[in-house]
Design an enzyme around this catalytic site. Sequence first.
Site, PDB file in Angstrom:
ATOM      1  N   GLY A  84       0.635  -1.114  -0.026  1.00 20.00           N
ATOM      2  CA  GLY A  84      -0.051   0.065   0.100  1.00 20.00           C
ATOM      3  C   GLY A  84       0.823   1.210  -0.004  1.00 20.00           C
ATOM      4  N   ARG A  87       3.941   5.970   1.902  1.00 14.03           N
ATOM      5  CA  ARG A  87       4.668   7.376   2.120  1.00 14.03           C
ATOM      6  C   ARG A  87       3.839   8.144   1.169  1.00 14.03           C
ATOM      7  NH1 ARG A  87      10.647   6.691  -0.035  1.00 14.03           N
ATOM      8  NH2 ARG A  87      10.087   5.376  -1.757  1.00 14.03           N
ATOM      9  N   ASP A 119       9.145   5.217   7.567  1.00 13.61           N
ATOM     10  CA  ASP A 119       8.825   6.439   8.136  1.00 13.61           C
ATOM     11  C   ASP A 119       8.029   7.221   7.550  1.00 13.61           C
ATOM     12  OD1 ASP A 119      10.456   7.370   6.292  1.00 13.61           O
ATOM     13  OD2 ASP A 119      12.422   7.711   7.566  1.00 13.61           O
ATOM     14  N   GLY A 120       7.233   6.918   6.287  1.00 13.35           N
ATOM     15  CA  GLY A 120       6.633   7.532   5.374  1.00 13.35           C
ATOM     16  C   GLY A 120       7.173   8.866   4.791  1.00 13.35           C
ATOM     17  N   ARG A 170       3.728  13.991  -7.817  1.00  8.74           N
ATOM     18  CA  ARG A 170       3.867  13.218  -9.053  1.00  8.74           C
ATOM     19  C   ARG A 170       2.515  13.156  -9.785  1.00  8.74           C
ATOM     20  NH1 ARG A 170       5.908   7.088  -7.577  1.00  8.74           N
ATOM     21  NH2 ARG A 170       3.902   6.369  -6.590  1.00  8.74           N
ATOM     22  N   ASP A 245       3.803  -4.766  -7.626  1.00  6.15           N
ATOM     23  CA  ASP A 245       3.064  -3.531  -7.217  1.00  6.15           C
ATOM     24  C   ASP A 245       3.675  -2.325  -7.832  1.00  6.15           C
ATOM     25  OD1 ASP A 245       5.543  -4.800  -5.405  1.00  6.15           O
ATOM     26  OD2 ASP A 245       5.065  -2.581  -4.501  1.00  6.15           O
ATOM     27  N   ASP A 255       6.812   4.249 -10.401  1.00  7.58           N
ATOM     28  CA  ASP A 255       7.769   3.829  -9.147  1.00  7.58           C
ATOM     29  C   ASP A 255       9.351   3.785  -9.598  1.00  7.58           C
ATOM     30  OD1 ASP A 255       5.773   3.877  -7.427  1.00  7.58           O
ATOM     31  OD2 ASP A 255       5.359   1.792  -7.286  1.00  7.58           O
TER      32      ASP A 255
END
Length: 488
Positions: A84, A87, A119-120, A170, A245, A255
């Site tokens: 998921g 971040r 840590d996002g 993005r 993913d 990505d």
Amino acid sequence: MRYQNTYVNLDARLYHKQPPTPLDNPRVGHFNTQVAEQLGWAQDDDLMTRWVDIFAGHYVPAEFEPLAMAYAGHQFGQWAGQLGDGRGLLMAQVRDNNDKLQDLHLKGIGLTPYSRMGDGRAVLRSTIREYLCGHALTQLGIPSSNALGFVVSDTSVRRERMEAGAALMRVADSHIRLGHIEWIASFAPDLLGEFTDYMIDTYYPECRDSNTPVLAFLTAVVERTARMIADWQLIGFAHGVMNTDNLSITGSTLDFGPFGFMERFDPAWINNHSDHTGRYAYQNQPAIGHWNLNVWLTHFMRLEGVTRETLADCLAPYEATFMQHYQQGLCRKLGLPHEKESLSLAFEWLTLLEDNLLDYTNSFRALLGLVAPDEHPYEQQLLATMTAELTQEAQKAWQDWSIIYLAQLELVPFEQAVNDMRTNNPVYVLRNSMAQRAISAAEQGQFEEVDRVFNLLASPYDVQDIATELDTTPPNPNAPQMPISCSS
């Protein structure tokens, strides 16, 4: 902007609604005015005035509906379970100037329920790399996510060392990945029909004209993915982490982690330092695309009328689509027609590059110095540099090949051949060394090099005055190509 937030209307199990966690003392990194014009962002005074605050999570416009998507995936061939947006947040969906739906996705915004051990946050170096690469691929004509821009901050983020936190807005035609279906199949199978209808109606409405719209949709995804990967191979791009993913349902590059553009030509090149087996090596990308799609397709057997046999029919066009797109593109790079003799010459050329570890981008562009030297002094110099690297034996192979190649070119109108070569062989790609110089300067608070590289990559097929010799200089033939960390 013309907002059309549709994902938020789906079943609430598919996402978690939340605002971004603000960055400390955000500052301008870079802003992409071309994308802003495309989206209609540039015509909104509030968005233009407050873009730094928006990117940094300090201000969420009323029309935004931020949410983190749930998805799953296979990573390095192994089932990884629930993943998921750990971040990132889908901030809004809008119709651009071409009436195409676009996602605004903010990366580096803090913890979500899907952050797992992370840590996002995102660090400046990876943010710059993704920003420049999305821009580079888009300008090369390869389907890709792009970005509106990024900000840097005083928020400290620990990776191998303490680094500056950054955030990237993005833009992509979709952030739905193959892994979304894997998540549904494992955690909410009752949603498969509804979600499939959403994907068809939103991204593949033409498939509704088919007697079997689901199968038409699956076939279209297979074919788009095959063409995207063929485009990667043609330009010498290695994604580096082709997990399920990380592949979009729209066949757009998504990505950017340990990506790289080929320099010295080595088909077995591994650009991800975590890829110990070479699963995602450059030469393996077409096969991995097929593997990922095969895993993805099987989940649709839950739907009525979808069987193992019909899914095999959906996957069957992958190889032919890839080969046709790749071979046609390879012939265009050489200015030749798509026929057997041309392909034979093309693969002999690639063998010459591989055997002598020649620079992929420079060598293809250098052929203009052979075909039309008077019009291409820059390419003439590239040709001289290339041939100077050849051993005496390789010089003979080059001479033999070039004689046959020039004879084959006589079968094609000269201007057509030259135009194909100019428009399919870039002068500039985002070499890792280019990105690193921009990152090093930015980490010192100087973003002029980011801007120069951004402008250089805006016209990759044209020789430009703002270029430096370092922009086109490959590493030493004996130096290993720089592997990139997944850490970002």
